[in-house]
Design an enzyme around this catalytic site. Sequence first.
Site, PDB file in Angstrom:
ATOM      1  N   ALA A  10       0.906  -1.397  -0.223  1.00 59.29           N
ATOM      2  CA  ALA A  10       0.075   0.274  -0.064  1.00 59.29           C
ATOM      3  C   ALA A  10       0.327   1.149  -0.045  1.00 59.29           C
ATOM      4  CB  ALA A  10      -0.659  -0.364   1.265  1.00 59.29           C
ATOM      5  N   ASN A  87      -3.105  -6.544  -2.588  1.00 62.14           N
ATOM      6  CA  ASN A  87      -2.612  -6.187  -3.950  1.00 62.14           C
ATOM      7  C   ASN A  87      -1.363  -6.373  -3.849  1.00 62.14           C
ATOM      8  OD1 ASN A  87      -2.647  -3.190  -5.673  1.00 62.14           O
ATOM      9  ND2 ASN A  87      -1.202  -2.837  -3.893  1.00 62.14           N
ATOM     10  N   SER A 152      -5.454  -9.803 -12.297  1.00 61.23           N
ATOM     11  CA  SER A 152      -4.871  -8.486 -13.965  1.00 61.23           C
ATOM     12  C   SER A 152      -5.600  -9.186 -14.771  1.00 61.23           C
ATOM     13  CB  SER A 152      -3.414  -8.616 -13.989  1.00 61.23           C
ATOM     14  OG  SER A 152      -3.496  -8.315 -14.636  1.00 61.23           O
ATOM     15  N   TYR A 165       4.307 -14.071 -15.167  1.00 59.91           N
ATOM     16  CA  TYR A 165       2.468 -12.959 -14.305  1.00 59.91           C
ATOM     17  C   TYR A 165       1.901 -13.620 -14.914  1.00 59.91           C
ATOM     18  CZ  TYR A 165       0.679  -8.752 -13.410  1.00 59.91           C
ATOM     19  OH  TYR A 165      -0.082  -7.558 -12.754  1.00 59.91           O
TER      20      TYR A 165
HETATM   21  N1  NAP Z   1      -0.373  -1.485 -13.515  1.00 58.12           N
HETATM   22  C1  NAP Z   1      -0.957  -2.039 -13.748  1.00 58.12           C
HETATM   23  O1  NAP Z   1      -1.462  -1.621 -14.444  1.00 58.12           O
HETATM   24  C2  NAP Z   1      -1.659  -2.934 -13.086  1.00 58.12           C
HETATM   25  C3  NAP Z   1      -2.467  -3.618 -13.878  1.00 58.12           C
HETATM   26  C4  NAP Z   1      -3.386  -5.151 -13.594  1.00 58.12           C
HETATM   27  C5  NAP Z   1      -2.829  -5.910 -12.053  1.00 58.12           C
HETATM   28  N2  NAP Z   1      -1.847  -4.979 -10.936  1.00 58.12           N
HETATM   29  C6  NAP Z   1      -1.514  -5.525  -9.960  1.00 58.12           C
HETATM   30  O2  NAP Z   1      -2.362  -4.696  -8.692  1.00 58.12           O
HETATM   31  C7  NAP Z   1      -1.272  -5.064  -8.109  1.00 58.12           C
HETATM   32  C8  NAP Z   1      -0.666  -3.451  -7.576  1.00 58.12           C
HETATM   33  O3  NAP Z   1       0.601  -2.762  -8.467  1.00 58.12           O
HETATM   34  P1  NAP Z   1       1.025  -1.526  -9.153  1.00 58.12           P
HETATM   35  O4  NAP Z   1       0.799  -0.778 -10.446  1.00 58.12           O
HETATM   36  O5  NAP Z   1       0.003  -0.118  -8.015  1.00 58.12           O
HETATM   37  O6  NAP Z   1       2.344  -1.774  -8.860  1.00 58.12           O
HETATM   38  P2  NAP Z   1       3.330  -0.399  -8.019  1.00 58.12           P
HETATM   39  O7  NAP Z   1       3.510   0.746  -8.608  1.00 58.12           O
HETATM   40  O8  NAP Z   1       4.108  -1.196  -8.637  1.00 58.12           O
HETATM   41  O9  NAP Z   1       3.591  -0.796  -5.901  1.00 58.12           O
HETATM   42  C9  NAP Z   1       3.051  -2.113  -5.501  1.00 58.12           C
HETATM   43  C10 NAP Z   1       3.154  -2.084  -4.494  1.00 58.12           C
HETATM   44  O10 NAP Z   1       3.469  -3.731  -4.104  1.00 58.12           O
HETATM   45  C11 NAP Z   1       4.287  -3.896  -3.280  1.00 58.12           C
HETATM   46  N3  NAP Z   1       5.255  -4.871  -2.784  1.00 58.12           N
HETATM   47  C12 NAP Z   1       5.982  -5.150  -3.981  1.00 58.12           C
HETATM   48  N4  NAP Z   1       6.773  -6.194  -4.118  1.00 58.12           N
HETATM   49  C13 NAP Z   1       6.415  -6.681  -2.663  1.00 58.12           C
HETATM   50  C14 NAP Z   1       6.728  -7.683  -1.394  1.00 58.12           C
HETATM   51  N5  NAP Z   1       7.110  -8.585  -1.670  1.00 58.12           N
HETATM   52  N6  NAP Z   1       6.037  -7.310  -0.579  1.00 58.12           N
HETATM   53  C15 NAP Z   1       5.531  -6.267  -0.400  1.00 58.12           C
HETATM   54  N7  NAP Z   1       4.861  -5.555  -0.486  1.00 58.12           N
HETATM   55  C16 NAP Z   1       5.220  -5.810  -1.617  1.00 58.12           C
HETATM   56  C17 NAP Z   1       5.278  -2.458  -3.489  1.00 58.12           C
HETATM   57  O11 NAP Z   1       6.282  -1.708  -2.291  1.00 58.12           O
HETATM   58  P3  NAP Z   1       7.369  -0.911  -2.510  1.00 58.12           P
HETATM   59  O12 NAP Z   1       7.030  -0.215  -2.950  1.00 58.12           O
HETATM   60  O13 NAP Z   1       8.304  -0.816  -0.630  1.00 58.12           O
HETATM   61  O14 NAP Z   1       8.523  -2.013  -2.801  1.00 58.12           O
HETATM   62  C18 NAP Z   1       4.604  -1.317  -3.508  1.00 58.12           C
HETATM   63  O15 NAP Z   1       3.603  -0.731  -2.368  1.00 58.12           O
HETATM   64  C19 NAP Z   1      -0.068  -5.352  -8.270  1.00 58.12           C
HETATM   65  O16 NAP Z   1      -0.713  -7.149  -8.060  1.00 58.12           O
HETATM   66  C20 NAP Z   1      -0.305  -5.680 -10.000  1.00 58.12           C
HETATM   67  O17 NAP Z   1       0.204  -6.222 -10.009  1.00 58.12           O
HETATM   68  C21 NAP Z   1      -1.660  -3.600 -11.970  1.00 58.12           C
END
Ligand code: NAP
Length: 261
Positions: A10, A87, A152, A165
């Site tokens: 988050a 998430n 996703s 992924y």
């Molecule tokens: N963006 C898209 O287009 C998209 C589309 C479909 C699904 N999603 C899904 O939505 C979710 C959030 O994506 P986002 O785009 O917001 O990603 P993001 O901007 O890269 O942010 C990811 C967040 O998850 C945390 N995180 C990653 N690995 C972790 C771990 N091993 N343990 C604890 N926290 C972890 C990160 O922590 P740190 O900040 O501390 O690194 C960050 O707060 C993901 O599951 C992603 O697969 C995203």
Amino acid sequence: MKKTVIVTGAGRGIGLATAVQLAKDGFNIVMTSRSPEERYADAVQKIRSLGAQVLYIKADSADTATGEAVVSAAVKRFGRIDALVNNAGVAPKVRNDLLEMTEESFDYVVGTNTKGTLFMTQAAARQMVRQDYYDDEHMRDRNKGAIVNISSCSAEVSSISRGEYCISKAGISMITTLFADRLADEGITVNEVRPGIILTDMTGPVKEKYDRMIGEGVFPIRRWGRPEDVAMAVSMFLSDKLRYTTGSYLDVDGGFHIKRL
Ligand SMILES: NC(=O)c1ccc[n+]([C@@H]2O[C@H](COP(=O)([O-])OP(=O)(O)OC[C@H]3O[C@@H](n4cnc5c(N)ncnc54)[C@H](OP(=O)(O)O)[C@@H]3O)[C@@H](O)[C@H]2O)c1
């Protein structure tokens, strides 16, 4: 009394937007991320300013011990947990053709996204099952909690340069189905949100490609998805208005899933 939600990952992106929305909805927030709290001091402050109490936990979702640790810290602070949003997620560090995918990349992506979601859900579910039912002001039903998994469009859509992924997100969809089935009679719903292309750090490295696809009209609603679009869908699944729905998913993808001729 305010309800408590755990939102993993988050610190930024979709997770942060979700934590902000749920604070507006009246939840106290337990937020996790990989980074130390100092990195997200502004985010924590913003959520507090909305009237929520916040517990920030630096925790790696890929570590199977994290689920129990986060749940026990949350219960120590707030007494119970009413909701969980899985998430936290990662994309492969390098996009590689399916024939070149490495075991290391598979373990990194599936370990964080799928294994992390599974054991976080298991730990939260064990706690929720032990708890008393909470008061549902609308229906007076037997509610103990609600869980939302962020998978996703990649749970169904093939991307051959990041197969790990897609596999990780398809696995999350089965986690949704399994836990929805197991927990339905416990008064706990489990649902899923499937985002399409959302403007966050995760899509930063491929922004030009998606800008082009949006311009070409690949997505029926011709714009980037915003983290807030996903947060609103999570908010709906965690509201008391959707208590007869479990094991379901909602596409938040601008209509990308529509098959077109
Ligand atoms: N963006 C898209 O287009 C998209 C589309 C479909 C699904 N999603 C899904 O939505 C979710 C959030 O994506 P986002 O785009 O917001 O990603 P993001 O901007 O890269 O942010 C990811 C967040 O998850 C945390 N995180 C990653 N690995 C972790 C771990 N091993 N343990 C604890 N926290 C972890 C990160 O922590 P740190 O900040 O501390 O690194 C960050 O707060 C993901 O599951 C992603 O697969 C995203």
